[in-house]
Enzyme design. Structure first.
Site, PDB file in Angstrom:
ATOM      1  CG  ASP A 178       5.492  -3.310   5.811  1.00  0.00           C
ATOM      2  OD1 ASP A 178       5.880  -3.281   7.104  1.00  0.00           O
ATOM      3  OD2 ASP A 178       4.359  -2.681   5.466  1.00  0.00           O
ATOM      4  CD  GLU A 213       5.281  -6.942   9.394  1.00  0.00           C
ATOM      5  OE1 GLU A 213       4.861  -6.362   8.975  1.00  0.00           O
ATOM      6  OE2 GLU A 213       4.997  -6.555  10.403  1.00  0.00           O
ATOM      7  CG  ASP A 230      -4.399  -2.900   0.511  1.00  0.00           C
ATOM      8  OD1 ASP A 230      -4.062  -1.574   1.790  1.00  0.00           O
ATOM      9  OD2 ASP A 230      -4.611  -4.046   0.834  1.00  0.00           O
ATOM     10  CG  HIS A 254      -0.234  -0.691   2.147  1.00  0.00           C
ATOM     11  ND1 HIS A 254      -0.500  -1.762   3.235  1.00  0.00           N
ATOM     12  CD2 HIS A 254       0.849   0.394   3.431  1.00  0.00           C
ATOM     13  CE1 HIS A 254       0.907  -1.429   3.672  1.00  0.00           C
ATOM     14  NE2 HIS A 254       1.077   0.109   4.378  1.00  0.00           N
TER      15      HIS A 254
HETATM   16  O1  7SA Z   1      -2.365  -6.787  18.999  1.00  0.00           O
HETATM   17  C1  7SA Z   1      -0.970  -7.612  18.989  1.00  0.00           C
HETATM   18  C2  7SA Z   1      -0.949  -8.591  19.022  1.00  0.00           C
HETATM   19  O2  7SA Z   1      -1.373  -9.322  20.155  1.00  0.00           O
HETATM   20  C3  7SA Z   1      -1.793 -10.769  20.442  1.00  0.00           C
HETATM   21  O3  7SA Z   1      -2.466 -11.078  20.775  1.00  0.00           O
HETATM   22  C4  7SA Z   1      -1.565  -9.466  17.767  1.00  0.00           C
HETATM   23  C5  7SA Z   1      -1.684 -10.936  17.894  1.00  0.00           C
HETATM   24  O4  7SA Z   1      -2.003 -11.681  16.579  1.00  0.00           O
HETATM   25  C6  7SA Z   1      -2.283 -11.749  19.211  1.00  0.00           C
HETATM   26  O5  7SA Z   1      -1.971 -12.744  19.290  1.00  0.00           O
HETATM   27  O6  7SA Z   1      -1.195  -9.187  16.686  1.00  0.00           O
HETATM   28  C7  7SA Z   1      -1.738  -8.366  15.803  1.00  0.00           C
HETATM   29  O7  7SA Z   1      -1.925  -7.139  15.931  1.00  0.00           O
HETATM   30  C8  7SA Z   1      -1.273  -6.064  15.285  1.00  0.00           C
HETATM   31  C9  7SA Z   1      -0.347  -5.153  15.349  1.00  0.00           C
HETATM   32  O8  7SA Z   1      -1.609  -4.648  14.644  1.00  0.00           O
HETATM   33  C10 7SA Z   1      -0.972  -7.232  13.211  1.00  0.00           C
HETATM   34  C11 7SA Z   1      -1.160  -8.101  13.434  1.00  0.00           C
HETATM   35  O9  7SA Z   1      -1.619  -9.352  12.462  1.00  0.00           O
HETATM   36  C12 7SA Z   1      -2.669  -9.134  14.267  1.00  0.00           C
HETATM   37  O10 7SA Z   1      -1.562  -9.872  14.173  1.00  0.00           O
HETATM   38  O11 7SA Z   1       0.051  -6.679  12.704  1.00  0.00           O
HETATM   39  C13 7SA Z   1      -0.510  -5.995  11.598  1.00  0.00           C
HETATM   40  O12 7SA Z   1      -0.619  -4.205  11.914  1.00  0.00           O
HETATM   41  C14 7SA Z   1       1.419  -4.472  11.903  1.00  0.00           C
HETATM   42  C15 7SA Z   1       1.880  -2.939  12.248  1.00  0.00           C
HETATM   43  C16 7SA Z   1       2.233  -4.360  10.600  1.00  0.00           C
HETATM   44  C17 7SA Z   1       2.419  -5.715  10.362  1.00  0.00           C
HETATM   45  O13 7SA Z   1       2.505  -6.898   9.209  1.00  0.00           O
HETATM   46  C18 7SA Z   1       0.213  -6.616  10.163  1.00  0.00           C
HETATM   47  O14 7SA Z   1      -0.280  -7.484  10.215  1.00  0.00           O
HETATM   48  N1  7SA Z   1       3.542  -4.253  10.501  1.00  0.00           N
HETATM   49  C19 7SA Z   1       3.739  -3.856   9.288  1.00  0.00           C
HETATM   50  C20 7SA Z   1       2.797  -2.347   8.672  1.00  0.00           C
HETATM   51  C21 7SA Z   1       2.769  -1.164   8.997  1.00  0.00           C
HETATM   52  C22 7SA Z   1       2.162  -1.051   7.297  1.00  0.00           C
HETATM   53  O15 7SA Z   1       2.724  -0.647   5.990  1.00  0.00           O
HETATM   54  C23 7SA Z   1       3.363  -0.598   9.256  1.00  0.00           C
HETATM   55  O16 7SA Z   1       2.551   0.081  10.672  1.00  0.00           O
HETATM   56  C24 7SA Z   1       4.287  -1.248  10.350  1.00  0.00           C
HETATM   57  O17 7SA Z   1       5.018  -0.521  11.357  1.00  0.00           O
HETATM   58  C25 7SA Z   1       4.879  -2.519   9.507  1.00  0.00           C
HETATM   59  O18 7SA Z   1       5.790  -3.724  10.634  1.00  0.00           O
HETATM   60  O19 7SA Z   1      -6.578   6.364   2.710  1.00  0.00           O
HETATM   61  C26 7SA Z   1      -6.125   6.757   4.201  1.00  0.00           C
HETATM   62  C27 7SA Z   1      -5.862   5.605   5.145  1.00  0.00           C
HETATM   63  C28 7SA Z   1      -7.220   4.572   4.976  1.00  0.00           C
HETATM   64  O20 7SA Z   1      -5.954   3.869   3.646  1.00  0.00           O
HETATM   65  C29 7SA Z   1      -7.042   3.793   5.710  1.00  0.00           C
HETATM   66  O21 7SA Z   1      -7.853   2.851   5.280  1.00  0.00           O
HETATM   67  C30 7SA Z   1      -7.017   4.192   7.372  1.00  0.00           C
HETATM   68  O22 7SA Z   1      -7.025   3.314   8.321  1.00  0.00           O
HETATM   69  C31 7SA Z   1      -5.337   5.696   6.502  1.00  0.00           C
HETATM   70  C32 7SA Z   1      -5.594   4.890   7.500  1.00  0.00           C
HETATM   71  N2  7SA Z   1      -4.630   4.437   8.090  1.00  0.00           N
HETATM   72  C33 7SA Z   1      -3.613   4.563   8.533  1.00  0.00           C
HETATM   73  C34 7SA Z   1      -3.641   3.476  10.224  1.00  0.00           C
HETATM   74  O23 7SA Z   1      -4.872   3.610  10.547  1.00  0.00           O
HETATM   75  C35 7SA Z   1      -2.609   4.444  11.090  1.00  0.00           C
HETATM   76  O24 7SA Z   1      -2.426   2.965  11.885  1.00  0.00           O
HETATM   77  C36 7SA Z   1      -2.221   4.700   8.219  1.00  0.00           C
HETATM   78  C37 7SA Z   1      -2.233   6.440   7.515  1.00  0.00           C
HETATM   79  O25 7SA Z   1      -1.515   5.641   9.335  1.00  0.00           O
HETATM   80  C38 7SA Z   1      -1.428   4.510  10.353  1.00  0.00           C
HETATM   81  O26 7SA Z   1      -0.786   3.225  10.105  1.00  0.00           O
HETATM   82  C39 7SA Z   1       0.412   2.608  10.645  1.00  0.00           C
HETATM   83  C40 7SA Z   1       0.963   1.489  11.429  1.00  0.00           C
HETATM   84  O27 7SA Z   1      -0.736   2.282  12.702  1.00  0.00           O
HETATM   85  C41 7SA Z   1       1.617   1.532  12.028  1.00  0.00           C
HETATM   86  O28 7SA Z   1       1.850   0.243  12.866  1.00  0.00           O
HETATM   87  C42 7SA Z   1       1.261   2.437   9.520  1.00  0.00           C
HETATM   88  C43 7SA Z   1       1.045   3.883   8.292  1.00  0.00           C
HETATM   89  O29 7SA Z   1       1.888   4.694   8.813  1.00  0.00           O
HETATM   90  O30 7SA Z   1       2.546   2.425  10.206  1.00  0.00           O
HETATM   91  C44 7SA Z   1       3.113   1.274  10.922  1.00  0.00           C
END
Ligand code: 7SA
Ligand code: CA
Length: 553
Positions: free
Chosen positions: A223, A249, A192, A147
């Site tokens: 990622d 990842e 995406d 994305h």
């Molecule tokens: O909860 C933790 C664990 O607990 C355990 O007990 C659980 C586990 O399963 C459970 O057993 O893990 C869960 O939670 C994880 C963390 O959320 C999940 C995992 O799948 C789940 O099982 O991991 C996911 O999230 C991670 C952050 C990702 C993983 O790949 C993914 O699987 N890590 C990588 C991915 C990204 C994104 O590239 C990065 O995210 C991480 O640093 C990287 O390492 O158009 C405007 C727009 C819209 O398009 C969107 O729909 C809207 O929502 C804006 C908005 N998006 C924003 C997000 O909402 C906001 O959060 C976006 C623009 O900014 C933020 O996104 C950040 C993200 O927060 C941050 O972590 C992103 C982009 O800046 O960068 C980072």
């Protein structure tokens, strides 16, 4: 059979020039893929995560300079690679008041491939990359093909809607065959990309090639790989950096897969290995992370890196915490989605740095929170013992905590974490000395002395009738890490051609091992190009000082 006629005149002229280089090869770190073709760069990597979540806020536009200045000490600390932040500029800014989190600019919601972002300028990135490579630390760039920031004007790439470039739901039959994506959506999915679209595929392939050619990339971290097919990572790497390091990842619990998907009832390990098989890429060991978070210390053996099958454990990239799961200095303390309790940190680093897999050390643990000396010590123990991604590991029950013995190329380690084990001799043979005793005895490592048990002896290797073309040489390849684990890319050049076409070389091996090996003719420039294998059965030798062994084409 004399299939190769060496051009005698040229050979005599060039031979002296070519072979001193052969000695450098032996000194260099290992390269190459696993026996299954997974890109783990020889399995001897020790990786530093070269950022934490908040560096774009705590060191705005100054992070590349920080890395350039620290390159020599990062190398001296024992790291062979550094996981760099996403190199692309990111203008996003977001906050989630409910969760009390905010961020933006870290690269994961990138704008285009322009590299003048919040970590520093394009030229500062180039300077950092050359300082790191110059110090022997390979940059591993973080790529985000799933994305990007779809909004925001004046991108340097044009991705119009309605041409299948952006993700549409594959479940929706209305989307024309390619107008969808083969993976999960990131949040709402409206940002995406359809990374399977030929234009997008080529865009990322070319950018990976650019990072290799102009920014010193030694490999890539992919990622959010849950968002696109693993096979696509294999294609990108195959075209852009086939011999580079690759790690994916895949952070997705079995329960997150649909009930009809086999992975819904599979283990974390099975899901990770399936992805690695498809991508031919190593994979972060979330199976170990899950056990560290939810199990007792004796359960850590169930990580991917503890698997009894070397083809499984060698693809694990182990970690304690990262910029998502752990804390970071600065606003909100970073993200800390799944932080390991501080009390377990020393035991966790002791485990990943003395056991198989490829270990990654989180920046802040090393350089912000005072664990640096402890981790430096662990890295030295790993390197001295010659522990690699595929090293054998045995777990010993009957004691509290975790007790394991790891067979390194040079030494055997016995690890006791939170354990009442008294003497290493109870679980492994050899004369041991204590290498580490820390954390009030919660952390102990013993090792066989290099002189006994892991002693190295020099064995004389010879290959007869090695008729080769210019640019090819004869190498020895065989069992054990000193002979490349049967991986031609890690084979050992036989550098003495004074009796050409006989090739000779002395190779140091652990004493008293029965070793099998073969002569191969291989390209010097491209380690994966084998021109011929010695026919017939393997050669074998029991390693002892002064022993000799030979084979013939
Ligand atoms: O909860 C933790 C664990 O607990 C355990 O007990 C659980 C586990 O399963 C459970 O057993 O893990 C869960 O939670 C994880 C963390 O959320 C999940 C995992 O799948 C789940 O099982 O991991 C996911 O999230 C991670 C952050 C990702 C993983 O790949 C993914 O699987 N890590 C990588 C991915 C990204 C994104 O590239 C990065 O995210 C991480 O640093 C990287 O390492 O158009 C405007 C727009 C819209 O398009 C969107 O729909 C809207 O929502 C804006 C908005 N998006 C924003 C997000 O909402 C906001 O959060 C976006 C623009 O900014 C933020 O996104 C950040 C993200 O927060 C941050 O972590 C992103 C982009 O800046 O960068 C980072
Ligand atoms: Ca390597």
């Amino acid at each position: 059979m004399n299939r190769y006629l060496r051009i005698a005149g040229l050979v005599l002229a060039l031979t002296p020039l070519a072979y001193p280089y052969g000695n450098l090869l032996e000194a260099a770190e290992a390269a190459g893929k696993t026996a299954n073709g997974v890109r783990y760069h020889g399995g001897d990597e020790i990786i530093l995560q070269g950022f934490h979540w908040n560096v774009v806020r705590t060191a705005p536009e100054n992070w590349y300079n920080t890395l350039a200045g620290m390159a020599p000490s990062i190398a001296a600390d024992g790291f062979t690679s550094i996981w760099m932040p996403v190199p692309w500029r990111d203008f996003s800014s977001w906050s989630d008041p409910a969760a009390g989190t905010s961020g933006g600019g870290e690269g994961y919601f990138w704008h285009d491939f322009d590299k003048n972002g919040r970590y520093g300028s394009d030229s500062q990135l180039q300077q950092a990359a050359s300082a790191l490579n110059g110090a022997g630390v390979k940059p591993i760039y973080d790529l985000v093909p799933n994305h990007m920031n779809r909004g925001y004007p004046d991108k340097q790439i044009n991705l119009p809607a309605g041409q299948g470039l952006w993700r549409n739901d594959c479940a929706d039959p209305g989307n024309y065959p390619n107008d969808c994506d083969d993976g999960d959506r990131f949040i709402g999915g409206d940002a995406d990309l359809n990374s399977g679209h030929p234009q997008n595929y080529a865009m990322f392939r070319d950018e990976a090639g650019n990072l290799r050619n102009n920014y010193g990339a030694g490999g890539f971290r992919f990622d959010f790989v849950r968002g696109y097919a693993g096979e696509r990572v294999d294609s990108w790497m195959g075209e852009a950096h086939d011999n580079g390091f690759c790690v994916g990842e895949l952070w997705k619990a079995p329960g997150e897969y649909p009930s009809w998907d086999w992975r819904h009832t599979a283990s974390w390990q099975q899901i990770l290995k399936d992805w690695s098989d498809r991508a031919k890429c190593a994979v972060f060991d979330f199976a170990l992370k899950e056990r560290m978070q939810n199990g007792g210390i004796a359960d850590w053996r169930h990580g991917l890196n503890g698997n009894p099958d070397p083809r499984w454990r060698e693809v694990a990239v182990t970690f304690v915490d990262n910029h998502d799961t752990g804390y970071s200095p600065g606003p909100n303390g970073g993200q800390h989605h799944w932080p390991l309790p501080d009390a377990l940190r020393k035991q966790a680093y002791t485990y990943i740095l003395s056991s198989p897999g490829t270990p990654v050390v989180y920046w802040s643990h090393m350089y912000d929170w005072g664990l640096g000396d402890f981790i430096r010590q662990l890295i030295q123990i790993r390197r001295t013992a010659g522990v690699k991604a595929d090293s054998p590991i045995q777990f010993h029950s009957g004691y509290s905590g975790l007790v394991a013995s790891v067979t390194g190329a040079q030494q055997t380690l016995v690890i006791a974490l939170g354990s009442n084990l008294g003497d290493p001799g109870q679980v492994a043979s050899g004369s041991f000395s204590q290498a580490l005793h820390d954390d009030n005895g919660q952390v102990r490592i013993w090792r066989t002395d290099s002189t006994a048990g892991g002693e190295l002896v020099s064995v004389n290797f010879r290959c007869d009738n090695g008729l080769t073309l210019l640019g090819d040489s004869v190498y020895a390849v065989g069992g054990g890490s000193q002979l490349g684990n049967w991986n031609p890319a890690s084979a050992v050049l036989l550098s003495d051609t004074s009796d050409y076409p006989t090739w000779r070389g002395a190779i140091s091996l652990p004493a008293q091992q029965s070793v099998e090996w073969k002569c191969i003719i291989r390209s010097e420039r491209d380690p994966s190009q084998v021109k011929s294998w010695q026919p017939g059965a393997n050669n074998s030798v029991t390693s002892a000082a002064g022993a000799s062994t030979s084979g013939s084409f």
